[in-house]
Scaffold this active site. Structure first.
Site, PDB file in Angstrom:
ATOM      1  CB  THR A   1     -80.721  21.450 -41.611  1.00 50.08           C
ATOM      2  OG1 THR A   1     -80.834  20.372 -40.681  1.00 50.08           O
ATOM      3  CG2 THR A   1     -81.224  21.031 -42.965  1.00 50.08           C
TER       4      THR A   1
ATOM      5  CE1 TYR B   1     -78.677  24.796 -44.295  1.00 53.11           C
ATOM      6  CE2 TYR B   1     -79.392  27.083 -44.080  1.00 53.11           C
ATOM      7  CZ  TYR B   1     -79.654  25.767 -44.440  1.00 53.11           C
ATOM      8  OH  TYR B   1     -80.890  25.437 -44.949  1.00 53.11           O
TER       9      TYR B   1
ATOM     10  CG  ASP C   1     -84.537  32.173 -45.129  1.00 47.99           C
ATOM     11  OD1 ASP C   1     -84.149  30.994 -45.001  1.00 47.99           O
ATOM     12  OD2 ASP C   1     -84.902  32.864 -44.155  1.00 47.99           O
TER      13      ASP C   1
ATOM     14  CD1 TRP D   1     -86.576  31.800 -41.436  1.00 47.81           C
ATOM     15  CD2 TRP D   1     -87.987  32.856 -40.057  1.00 47.81           C
ATOM     16  NE1 TRP D   1     -85.995  32.972 -41.050  1.00 47.81           N
ATOM     17  CE2 TRP D   1     -86.830  33.645 -40.204  1.00 47.81           C
ATOM     18  CE3 TRP D   1     -89.013  33.323 -39.245  1.00 47.81           C
ATOM     19  CZ2 TRP D   1     -86.668  34.873 -39.563  1.00 47.81           C
ATOM     20  CZ3 TRP D   1     -88.851  34.546 -38.608  1.00 47.81           C
ATOM     21  CH2 TRP D   1     -87.693  35.314 -38.758  1.00 47.81           C
TER      22      TRP D   1
HETATM   23  N1  LIG Z   1     -85.739  23.825 -41.802  1.00 45.79           N
HETATM   24  C1  LIG Z   1     -85.820  24.988 -42.436  1.00 45.79           C
HETATM   25  O1  LIG Z   1     -86.286  26.004 -41.860  1.00 45.79           O
HETATM   26  C2  LIG Z   1     -85.404  25.105 -43.853  1.00 45.79           C
HETATM   27  C3  LIG Z   1     -84.819  24.080 -44.551  1.00 45.79           C
HETATM   28  N2  LIG Z   1     -84.436  24.261 -45.868  1.00 45.79           N
HETATM   29  C4  LIG Z   1     -83.836  23.154 -46.620  1.00 45.79           C
HETATM   30  O2  LIG Z   1     -84.807  22.133 -46.760  1.00 45.79           O
HETATM   31  C5  LIG Z   1     -84.187  20.847 -46.756  1.00 45.79           C
HETATM   32  C6  LIG Z   1     -84.834  19.992 -45.690  1.00 45.79           C
HETATM   33  O3  LIG Z   1     -84.677  20.636 -44.433  1.00 45.79           O
HETATM   34  P1  LIG Z   1     -85.262  20.016 -43.085  1.00 45.79           P
HETATM   35  O4  LIG Z   1     -86.327  19.040 -43.408  1.00 45.79           O
HETATM   36  O5  LIG Z   1     -85.528  21.141 -42.172  1.00 45.79           O
HETATM   37  O6  LIG Z   1     -83.982  19.256 -42.550  1.00 45.79           O
HETATM   38  P2  LIG Z   1     -83.863  18.099 -41.446  1.00 45.79           P
HETATM   39  O7  LIG Z   1     -82.557  18.369 -40.747  1.00 45.79           O
HETATM   40  O8  LIG Z   1     -85.089  17.974 -40.657  1.00 45.79           O
HETATM   41  O9  LIG Z   1     -83.716  16.800 -42.347  1.00 45.79           O
HETATM   42  C7  LIG Z   1     -82.598  16.644 -43.191  1.00 45.79           C
HETATM   43  C8  LIG Z   1     -82.625  15.277 -43.814  1.00 45.79           C
HETATM   44  O10 LIG Z   1     -81.403  15.134 -44.533  1.00 45.79           O
HETATM   45  C9  LIG Z   1     -80.787  13.915 -44.154  1.00 45.79           C
HETATM   46  N3  LIG Z   1     -79.337  14.026 -44.207  1.00 45.79           N
HETATM   47  C10 LIG Z   1     -78.542  14.815 -43.445  1.00 45.79           C
HETATM   48  N4  LIG Z   1     -77.251  14.599 -43.756  1.00 45.79           N
HETATM   49  C11 LIG Z   1     -77.248  13.664 -44.739  1.00 45.79           C
HETATM   50  C12 LIG Z   1     -76.216  13.019 -45.475  1.00 45.79           C
HETATM   51  N5  LIG Z   1     -74.925  13.261 -45.248  1.00 45.79           N
HETATM   52  N6  LIG Z   1     -76.571  12.109 -46.413  1.00 45.79           N
HETATM   53  C13 LIG Z   1     -77.860  11.826 -46.638  1.00 45.79           C
HETATM   54  N7  LIG Z   1     -78.869  12.388 -45.970  1.00 45.79           N
HETATM   55  C14 LIG Z   1     -78.555  13.302 -45.031  1.00 45.79           C
HETATM   56  C15 LIG Z   1     -81.259  13.662 -42.739  1.00 45.79           C
HETATM   57  O11 LIG Z   1     -81.090  12.310 -42.463  1.00 45.79           O
HETATM   58  P3  LIG Z   1     -81.239  11.738 -40.964  1.00 45.79           P
HETATM   59  O12 LIG Z   1     -82.732  11.550 -40.832  1.00 45.79           O
HETATM   60  O13 LIG Z   1     -80.454  10.484 -41.011  1.00 45.79           O
HETATM   61  O14 LIG Z   1     -80.664  12.781 -40.071  1.00 45.79           O
HETATM   62  C16 LIG Z   1     -82.710  14.124 -42.821  1.00 45.79           C
HETATM   63  O15 LIG Z   1     -83.509  13.094 -43.341  1.00 45.79           O
HETATM   64  C17 LIG Z   1     -82.687  21.113 -46.539  1.00 45.79           C
HETATM   65  O16 LIG Z   1     -82.055  21.145 -47.781  1.00 45.79           O
HETATM   66  C18 LIG Z   1     -82.649  22.513 -45.935  1.00 45.79           C
HETATM   67  O17 LIG Z   1     -81.446  23.176 -46.248  1.00 45.79           O
HETATM   68  C19 LIG Z   1     -84.666  25.410 -46.534  1.00 45.79           C
HETATM   69  C20 LIG Z   1     -85.249  26.467 -45.893  1.00 45.79           C
HETATM   70  C21 LIG Z   1     -85.670  26.410 -44.509  1.00 45.79           C
HETATM   71  C1  LIG Z   2     -84.798  28.842 -29.918  1.00 44.62           C
HETATM   72  C2  LIG Z   2     -84.539  30.347 -29.932  1.00 44.62           C
HETATM   73  C3  LIG Z   2     -83.893  30.926 -31.020  1.00 44.62           C
HETATM   74  N1  LIG Z   2     -83.677  32.252 -31.052  1.00 44.62           N
HETATM   75  C4  LIG Z   2     -83.035  32.862 -32.222  1.00 44.62           C
HETATM   76  C5  LIG Z   2     -81.671  32.290 -32.555  1.00 44.62           C
HETATM   77  C6  LIG Z   2     -81.577  32.564 -34.033  1.00 44.62           C
HETATM   78  O1  LIG Z   2     -81.086  33.883 -34.229  1.00 44.62           O
HETATM   79  C7  LIG Z   2     -83.015  32.466 -34.509  1.00 44.62           C
HETATM   80  C8  LIG Z   2     -83.374  31.166 -35.199  1.00 44.62           C
HETATM   81  O2  LIG Z   2     -82.908  30.132 -34.440  1.00 44.62           O
HETATM   82  P1  LIG Z   2     -82.971  28.590 -34.779  1.00 44.62           P
HETATM   83  O3  LIG Z   2     -81.618  28.039 -34.530  1.00 44.62           O
HETATM   84  O4  LIG Z   2     -84.108  28.002 -34.053  1.00 44.62           O
HETATM   85  O5  LIG Z   2     -83.315  28.529 -36.310  1.00 44.62           O
HETATM   86  P2  LIG Z   2     -82.328  28.288 -37.552  1.00 44.62           P
HETATM   87  O6  LIG Z   2     -81.702  26.965 -37.432  1.00 44.62           O
HETATM   88  O7  LIG Z   2     -81.439  29.453 -37.759  1.00 44.62           O
HETATM   89  O8  LIG Z   2     -83.427  28.243 -38.693  1.00 44.62           O
HETATM   90  C9  LIG Z   2     -83.002  28.191 -40.016  1.00 44.62           C
HETATM   91  O9  LIG Z   2     -82.825  26.830 -40.375  1.00 44.62           O
HETATM   92  C10 LIG Z   2     -82.269  26.658 -41.650  1.00 44.62           C
HETATM   93  C11 LIG Z   2     -82.189  25.160 -41.927  1.00 44.62           C
HETATM   94  C12 LIG Z   2     -82.934  27.462 -42.696  1.00 44.62           C
HETATM   95  O10 LIG Z   2     -82.776  27.179 -43.887  1.00 44.62           O
HETATM   96  C13 LIG Z   2     -83.562  28.775 -42.330  1.00 44.62           C
HETATM   97  O11 LIG Z   2     -84.597  29.141 -43.212  1.00 44.62           O
HETATM   98  C14 LIG Z   2     -84.020  28.844 -40.911  1.00 44.62           C
HETATM   99  O12 LIG Z   2     -85.255  28.195 -40.707  1.00 44.62           O
HETATM  100  O13 LIG Z   2     -83.838  32.655 -33.354  1.00 44.62           O
HETATM  101  C15 LIG Z   2     -84.097  33.089 -30.002  1.00 44.62           C
HETATM  102  O14 LIG Z   2     -83.925  34.334 -30.074  1.00 44.62           O
HETATM  103  N2  LIG Z   2     -84.707  32.511 -28.915  1.00 44.62           N
HETATM  104  C16 LIG Z   2     -84.938  31.176 -28.840  1.00 44.62           C
HETATM  105  O15 LIG Z   2     -85.491  30.709 -27.821  1.00 44.62           O
END
Ligand SMILES: NC(=O)C1=CN([C@@H]2O[C@H](COP(=O)(O)OP(=O)(O)OC[C@H]3O[C@@H](n4cnc5c(N)ncnc54)[C@H](OP(=O)(O)O)[C@@H]3O)[C@@H](O)[C@H]2O)C=CC1
Ligand SMILES: Cc1cn([C@H]2C[C@H](O)[C@@H](COP(=O)(O)OP(=O)(O)O[C@H]3O[C@@H](C)C(=O)[C@@H](O)[C@H]3O)O2)c(=O)[nH]c1=O
Length: 335
Positions: free
Chosen positions: A112, A175, A152, A200
């Site tokens: 991520t 990504y 997204d 997000w």
């Molecule tokens: N965060 C966001 O805004 C968004 C996230 N998503 C999707 O949702 C899902 C969850 O995201 P989020 O909870 O934010 O992610 P996090 O980075 O918080 O958590 C990811 C998890 O995946 C595990 N992981 C990472 N690499 C590996 C690997 N090689 N093998 C096994 N496990 C692994 C991590 O393990 P460890 O704890 O060991 O690091 C962790 O438990 C992802 O698929 C992401 O793409 C979709 C839209 C938005």
């Molecule tokens: C922390 C920060 C970020 N930004 C900007 C940088 C970037 O363009 C945008 C988002 O930054 P971040 O790196 O925090 O978020 P980002 O890691 O891009 O978040 C994304 O994560 C992955 C896993 C998803 O799947 C997406 O939906 C989305 O949530 O905001 C600022 O302008 N000011 C700030 O202080």
């Protein structure tokens, strides 16, 4: 727990995974070692499940999944050929799924780090595409329903209206490309899987955008935040509850699940500060070009949720309401 509602949650240590575990209310299994027990970036050997899948045993509530994994390791240690591959981790996860046959697997594991993915695209692809595909193969073989999470960032941001599920995808960064490939592979291997695109995400656990902005503002520092990224901020808890509901109903296909409404990163940051009781004017306007981040993000990636509303008959809470609940949690923890 009955077999019909046993859920295996992968990535339970992450932002979304921990919320899903909570939403399952004790009905789920997790592999406690997490990434140490199964590494989605590792290749899996062919035919592994077929060789070792035993007739399904009922899930036993009292045993944690990692204990079961350990005993499986011991069992297959007698087979030298298997031992060579089993250390790759992913084989063991496949075996676990084939043998235990959870009713549902919710895959919250993923690569991520959006910016870092630009310098290690192969790793992002290995985890988000190949790893997801291997998981889909295991679920298909085991007859488990799969709920896979996407993003997204599969869109290029050129739309003027919220993106619908069938809209054309065109990810800008590594990504997004890896997530799109994962979507395609999962859908091909297991057409009955549910692929949920969210966006997000904020919530307790791993610090994300909202937490990073608040941390700076709490020190009294001004924060520059981009106005030219507009999306669908989503609370991990609201998303997780919906995911579990959809999983229980065995909903299939591609679905957008986000909180209602849309916001720019700038607006999201200002509202977070206001709700926390900090001065929103600490948030200063910036543009994507000023920040020059390694990865290019879509300028507009609001997701349309009409399909979700049709299926569930419900509307997700607004992002502002959701943010208010998250900030209330943060304040409670800080008190
Ligand atoms: N965060 C966001 O805004 C968004 C996230 N998503 C999707 O949702 C899902 C969850 O995201 P989020 O909870 O934010 O992610 P996090 O980075 O918080 O958590 C990811 C998890 O995946 C595990 N992981 C990472 N690499 C590996 C690997 N090689 N093998 C096994 N496990 C692994 C991590 O393990 P460890 O704890 O060991 O690091 C962790 O438990 C992802 O698929 C992401 O793409 C979709 C839209 C938005
Ligand atoms: C922390 C920060 C970020 N930004 C900007 C940088 C970037 O363009 C945008 C988002 O930054 P971040 O790196 O925090 O978020 P980002 O890691 O891009 O978040 C994304 O994560 C992955 C896993 C998803 O799947 C997406 O939906 C989305 O949530 O905001 C600022 O302008 N000011 C700030 O202080």
């Amino acid at each position: 727990m009955t077999d019909a509602d046993s859920i295996l949650v992968l990535g339970h240590g992450g932002l979304l995974g921990r919320a899903v575990v909570q939403a399952c209310q004790g009905r789920c299994w997790v592999v406690e070692g997490g990434r140490k027990a199964y590494d989605l970036s590792q290749p899996a050997s062919k035919g592994f499940c077929h060789r070792f899948a035993l007739s399904g045993r009922p899930l036993e509530n009292t045993e944690s999944a990692d204990k079961r994994l350990l005993s499986l390791t011991r069992e297959i240690a007698e087979d030298e050929k298997a031992l060579e591959t089993v250390h790759q981790g992913l084989d063991l996860l496949r075996l676990f799924i084939c043998r235990e046959k959870p009713a549902v697997v919710i895959n919250c594991a993923g690569y991520t780090d959006v910016d870092k993915a630009e310098t290690e695209p192969e790793l992002a692809m290995a985890v988000n595409a190949r790893g997801a595909a291997t998981l889909a193969e295991a679920c298909r073989e085991a007859g488990s329903h799969l709920v896979h999470i996407s993003t997204d960032y599969v869109f290029d941001g050129k739309n003027k209206n919220p993106y619908r599920e069938g809209d054309e995808t065109f990810p800008k960064g590594a990504y997004g490309k890896s997530k799109l490939k994962g979507e395609k592979l999962v859908a091909k291997i297991m057409p009955a899987a549910l692929i949920v695109r969210s966006a997000w995400i904020f919530g307790p656990g791993r610090p994300g955008f909202v937490d990073n902005v608040l941390t700076r503002a709490l020190k009294g520092e001004p924060v520059r935040v981009v106005t030219d990224e507009v999306g669908s901020p989503t609370f991990s808890r609201d998303l997780a509850e919906t995911l579990v509901w959809l999983a229980m109903k065995r909903v299939q296909g591609l679905l957008h699940v986000v909180n209602q409404g849309q916001a720019s990163r700038y607006e999201l940051a200002r509202q977070a500060l206001r709700l926390y009781g900090l001065d929103p004017d600490l948030v200063r306007r910036a543009q994507k070009k000023d920040l020059n981040t390694p990865a290019e993000r879509p300028g507009y990636s609001v997701l349309d949720t009409r399909r979700l509303q049709r299926i569930t008959g419900r509307t997700m809470p607004s992002w502002l309401d959701a943010l208010g609940r998250y900030i209330a949690l943060l304040k409670e923890d800080a008190a």
